[in-house]
Enzyme design. Sequence first.
Site, PDB file in Angstrom:
ATOM      1  CB  CYS A  22      -0.907   0.017   1.229  1.00  0.00           C
ATOM      2  SG  CYS A  22      -2.064  -1.364   1.344  1.00  0.00           S
ATOM      3  CG  HIS A  59      -2.039   5.383  -1.142  1.00  0.00           C
ATOM      4  ND1 HIS A  59      -2.667   6.530  -1.576  1.00  0.00           N
ATOM      5  CD2 HIS A  59      -2.590   4.355  -1.858  1.00  0.00           C
ATOM      6  CE1 HIS A  59      -3.558   6.215  -2.509  1.00  0.00           C
ATOM      7  NE2 HIS A  59      -3.520   4.917  -2.697  1.00  0.00           N
ATOM      8  CB  CYS A 118      -5.883  -1.094  -2.890  1.00  0.00           C
ATOM      9  SG  CYS A 118      -6.299   0.665  -2.887  1.00  0.00           S
TER      10      CYS A 118
END
Length: 271
Positions: free
Chosen positions: A180, A184, A232
Amino acid sequence: MKRWHAIGIATALAVVGASTGVVSAETDKSIESIEQYREALRDGNPAELFEAQGEELWKTPAGPKNVSLEGCDLGLGAGVVQGAYAHLPRFFKDTGKVQDVESRVLTCMSTLQGIDVKPLIDAKFNTPEKDRLEAIATYVSGQSKGVKVEVSLVHPEERKAFELGKRMFYYQGGPHDFSCSTCHGQEGVRIRLQELPNIPTHKGAAAGWTSWPAYRVSAGQMWGMQWRLADCFRQQRFPEPIYGSDVTVALSMYMAATANGATMDTPGIKR
């Protein structure tokens, strides 16, 4: 020769610097245009239709027990919806688990209405089964619009969920060795000229958490956080997570708790 070589390098760097400035300016204009586009749509956000649908589903008797979800306890007491989303995820004593809005609604469907929720969990996204859940999540989130995020980390299970979410956020794997945090976890990252929030920061977590569920204009679909996370995982080439699973709730807990103090602005609207 060395002098002319140095001049050539300096000239090249100047050209690159100038072109970089042009690209940066164009990117900034594109981001500004995207924000203006979102603002223009806010007054007629299609998410409001899903919010209304969710309210109807919430208040309409259903299931073998033929009762509504109005007695559902979202953490602030049975039947209290106003402000509840801003306190989720949280630990629930009756299930012994930390739950987000989707997993909690499934619990209420099962216990209050007598519905077998497994088909809802197993259903694919963008099907009538999942659309019902997205609409209910949208309605519940809308009842916290303008409310400050206040997610508790007092209970040991809440702290455990936060730490699991944090570890999952940085976990790298899959064929592209993604996590992730790849997209991000740093400032200034963009995809298709859109800025990606830096989730480990309060500002980034607030941007990433407080605007979902959101209507996806490009897809004509309403996405809750469970769908957002599943997508995602898909982009990371990970297996699709189970809807309402501990790991998806933990990721939500990590984002929500990091965003504490920010103001909920759901339902949102996205590209």
